[in-house]
Design a protein around this motif. Structure first.
Motif, PDB file in Angstrom:
ATOM      1  N   ALA A   1      60.396  59.842  37.702  1.00  0.00           N
ATOM      2  CA  ALA A   1      61.407  59.113  38.479  1.00  0.00           C
ATOM      3  C   ALA A   1      61.777  59.870  39.741  1.00  0.00           C
ATOM      4  O   ALA A   1      61.898  59.290  40.819  1.00  0.00           O
ATOM      5  N   LYS A   2      61.945  61.190  39.639  1.00  0.00           N
ATOM      6  CA  LYS A   2      62.291  62.006  40.803  1.00  0.00           C
ATOM      7  C   LYS A   2      61.192  61.966  41.856  1.00  0.00           C
ATOM      8  O   LYS A   2      61.458  61.922  43.041  1.00  0.00           O
ATOM      9  N   VAL A   3      59.936  61.981  41.410  1.00  0.00           N
ATOM     10  CA  VAL A   3      58.804  62.041  42.339  1.00  0.00           C
ATOM     11  C   VAL A   3      58.516  60.686  42.968  1.00  0.00           C
ATOM     12  O   VAL A   3      58.283  60.587  44.171  1.00  0.00           O
ATOM     13  N   PHE A   4      58.536  59.607  42.173  1.00  0.00           N
ATOM     14  CA  PHE A   4      58.091  58.299  42.656  1.00  0.00           C
ATOM     15  C   PHE A   4      59.174  57.232  42.756  1.00  0.00           C
ATOM     16  O   PHE A   4      58.907  56.130  43.225  1.00  0.00           O
ATOM     17  N   GLY A   5      60.378  57.539  42.298  1.00  0.00           N
ATOM     18  CA  GLY A   5      61.434  56.529  42.242  1.00  0.00           C
ATOM     19  C   GLY A   5      61.710  55.838  43.556  1.00  0.00           C
ATOM     20  O   GLY A   5      61.814  54.611  43.619  1.00  0.00           O
ATOM     21  N   ASP A   6      61.793  56.598  44.625  1.00  0.00           N
ATOM     22  CA  ASP A   6      62.166  56.008  45.915  1.00  0.00           C
ATOM     23  C   ASP A   6      61.013  55.332  46.633  1.00  0.00           C
ATOM     24  O   ASP A   6      61.228  54.609  47.599  1.00  0.00           O
ATOM     25  N   THR A   7      59.775  55.527  46.171  1.00  0.00           N
ATOM     26  CA  THR A   7      58.629  54.910  46.851  1.00  0.00           C
ATOM     27  C   THR A   7      57.913  53.874  45.998  1.00  0.00           C
ATOM     28  O   THR A   7      57.616  52.787  46.474  1.00  0.00           O
ATOM     29  N   LEU A   8      57.637  54.202  44.740  1.00  0.00           N
ATOM     30  CA  LEU A   8      56.859  53.296  43.879  1.00  0.00           C
ATOM     31  C   LEU A   8      57.721  52.490  42.915  1.00  0.00           C
ATOM     32  O   LEU A   8      57.241  51.523  42.334  1.00  0.00           O
ATOM     33  N   HIS A   9      58.961  52.900  42.712  1.00  0.00           N
ATOM     34  CA  HIS A   9      59.893  52.220  41.810  1.00  0.00           C
ATOM     35  C   HIS A   9      59.256  51.931  40.447  1.00  0.00           C
ATOM     36  O   HIS A   9      59.208  50.781  40.007  1.00  0.00           O
ATOM     37  N   PRO A  10      58.768  52.991  39.771  1.00  0.00           N
ATOM     38  CA  PRO A  10      58.066  52.765  38.498  1.00  0.00           C
ATOM     39  C   PRO A  10      59.008  52.290  37.390  1.00  0.00           C
ATOM     40  O   PRO A  10      60.212  52.537  37.422  1.00  0.00           O
ATOM     41  N   ASP A  11      58.421  51.590  36.417  1.00  0.00           N
ATOM     42  CA  ASP A  11      59.132  51.199  35.202  1.00  0.00           C
ATOM     43  C   ASP A  11      58.971  52.337  34.204  1.00  0.00           C
ATOM     44  O   ASP A  11      57.841  52.755  33.904  1.00  0.00           O
ATOM     45  N   LEU A  12      60.082  52.862  33.696  1.00  0.00           N
ATOM     46  CA  LEU A  12      60.054  54.003  32.785  1.00  0.00           C
ATOM     47  C   LEU A  12      60.938  53.752  31.583  1.00  0.00           C
ATOM     48  O   LEU A  12      61.926  53.033  31.672  1.00  0.00           O
ATOM     49  N   THR A  13      60.577  54.354  30.465  1.00  0.00           N
ATOM     50  CA  THR A  13      61.439  54.331  29.282  1.00  0.00           C
ATOM     51  C   THR A  13      61.863  55.760  28.991  1.00  0.00           C
ATOM     52  O   THR A  13      61.088  56.694  29.158  1.00  0.00           O
ATOM     53  N   ILE A  14      63.093  55.939  28.563  1.00  0.00           N
ATOM     54  CA  ILE A  14      63.591  57.286  28.242  1.00  0.00           C
ATOM     55  C   ILE A  14      64.676  57.193  27.172  1.00  0.00           C
ATOM     56  O   ILE A  14      65.696  57.860  27.259  1.00  0.00           O
ATOM     57  N   GLY A  15      64.461  56.362  26.188  1.00  0.00           N
ATOM     58  CA  GLY A  15      65.442  56.213  25.116  1.00  0.00           C
ATOM     59  C   GLY A  15      66.489  55.163  25.455  1.00  0.00           C
ATOM     60  O   GLY A  15      66.305  54.325  26.326  1.00  0.00           O
ATOM     61  N   LYS A  16      67.597  55.239  24.754  1.00  0.00           N
ATOM     62  CA  LYS A  16      68.623  54.210  24.901  1.00  0.00           C
ATOM     63  C   LYS A  16      69.956  54.754  25.401  1.00  0.00           C
ATOM     64  O   LYS A  16      70.964  54.082  25.296  1.00  0.00           O
ATOM     65  N   ASP A  17      69.972  55.957  25.932  1.00  0.00           N
ATOM     66  CA  ASP A  17      71.209  56.540  26.435  1.00  0.00           C
ATOM     67  C   ASP A  17      71.576  55.913  27.777  1.00  0.00           C
ATOM     68  O   ASP A  17      70.817  56.022  28.746  1.00  0.00           O
ATOM     69  N   PRO A  18      72.724  55.215  27.852  1.00  0.00           N
ATOM     70  CA  PRO A  18      73.095  54.536  29.091  1.00  0.00           C
ATOM     71  C   PRO A  18      73.256  55.475  30.293  1.00  0.00           C
ATOM     72  O   PRO A  18      72.898  55.122  31.408  1.00  0.00           O
ATOM     73  N   ALA A  19      73.761  56.681  30.071  1.00  0.00           N
ATOM     74  CA  ALA A  19      73.943  57.619  31.188  1.00  0.00           C
ATOM     75  C   ALA A  19      72.599  58.064  31.754  1.00  0.00           C
ATOM     76  O   ALA A  19      72.422  58.149  32.978  1.00  0.00           O
ATOM     77  N   THR A  20      71.636  58.321  30.876  1.00  0.00           N
ATOM     78  CA  THR A  20      70.302  58.718  31.335  1.00  0.00           C
ATOM     79  C   THR A  20      69.626  57.558  32.045  1.00  0.00           C
ATOM     80  O   THR A  20      68.998  57.744  33.091  1.00  0.00           O
ATOM     81  N   ALA A  21      69.770  56.356  31.514  1.00  0.00           N
ATOM     82  CA  ALA A  21      69.195  55.175  32.155  1.00  0.00           C
ATOM     83  C   ALA A  21      69.777  54.983  33.557  1.00  0.00           C
ATOM     84  O   ALA A  21      69.060  54.648  34.500  1.00  0.00           O
ATOM     85  N   LYS A  22      71.069  55.235  33.687  1.00  0.00           N
ATOM     86  CA  LYS A  22      71.721  55.105  34.992  1.00  0.00           C
ATOM     87  C   LYS A  22      71.162  56.133  35.984  1.00  0.00           C
ATOM     88  O   LYS A  22      70.913  55.810  37.145  1.00  0.00           O
ATOM     89  N   GLN A  23      70.941  57.356  35.511  1.00  0.00           N
ATOM     90  CA  GLN A  23      70.375  58.383  36.381  1.00  0.00           C
ATOM     91  C   GLN A  23      68.948  58.046  36.788  1.00  0.00           C
ATOM     92  O   GLN A  23      68.550  58.282  37.929  1.00  0.00           O
ATOM     93  N   ILE A  24      68.177  57.484  35.869  1.00  0.00           N
ATOM     94  CA  ILE A  24      66.811  57.050  36.199  1.00  0.00           C
ATOM     95  C   ILE A  24      66.885  55.973  37.279  1.00  0.00           C
ATOM     96  O   ILE A  24      66.155  56.007  38.262  1.00  0.00           O
ATOM     97  N   GLY A  25      67.788  55.016  37.111  1.00  0.00           N
ATOM     98  CA  GLY A  25      67.945  53.945  38.098  1.00  0.00           C
ATOM     99  C   GLY A  25      68.398  54.452  39.457  1.00  0.00           C
ATOM    100  O   GLY A  25      68.013  53.911  40.489  1.00  0.00           O
ATOM    101  N   ALA A  26      69.177  55.513  39.466  1.00  0.00           N
ATOM    102  CA  ALA A  26      69.662  56.070  40.731  1.00  0.00           C
ATOM    103  C   ALA A  26      68.540  56.652  41.581  1.00  0.00           C
ATOM    104  O   ALA A  26      68.684  56.796  42.796  1.00  0.00           O
ATOM    105  N   THR A  27      67.394  56.959  40.978  1.00  0.00           N
ATOM    106  CA  THR A  27      66.266  57.499  41.739  1.00  0.00           C
ATOM    107  C   THR A  27      65.469  56.403  42.431  1.00  0.00           C
ATOM    108  O   THR A  27      64.670  56.674  43.298  1.00  0.00           O
ATOM    109  N   GLY A  28      65.701  55.149  41.995  1.00  0.00           N
ATOM    110  CA  GLY A  28      64.914  54.038  42.518  1.00  0.00           C
ATOM    111  C   GLY A  28      63.915  53.525  41.497  1.00  0.00           C
ATOM    112  O   GLY A  28      63.299  52.490  41.684  1.00  0.00           O
TER     113      GLY A  28
END
Length: 70
Positions: free
Chosen positions: A36-63
């Motif tokens: 997410a850090k590497v490609f979030g702002d350019t490729l907007h990849p679909d990623l899974t990282i469990g069900k923790d809402p705070a972690t999901a929010k941080q993943i979304g913040a990268t793009g």
């Protein structure tokens, strides 16, 4: 190259090189956060990282897009 928490450029450059060569990238455990850090702002990849809402929010913040899986 943006640095991840490790402070090393190598993981970021390796991921970019693999993508440029058209190779698949598999990320397990917390590694999707690095993707997410590497490609979030350019490729907007679909990623899974469990069900923790705070972690999901941080993943979304990268793009990147967090995808919940049952």
């Amino acid at each position: 190259v943006r640095r991840v928490r490790t402070g090393h450029r190598l993981p970021c450059q390796l991921l970019r090189d693999l993508h440029a060569q058209g190779k698949p990238i598999a990320a397990l455990c917390i590694a999707p956060a690095i993707v997410a850090k590497v490609f979030g702002d350019t490729l907007h990849p679909d990623l899974t990282i469990g069900k923790d809402p705070a972690t999901a929010k941080q993943i979304g913040a990268t793009g990147a897009h967090h995808v919940s899986k049952p």
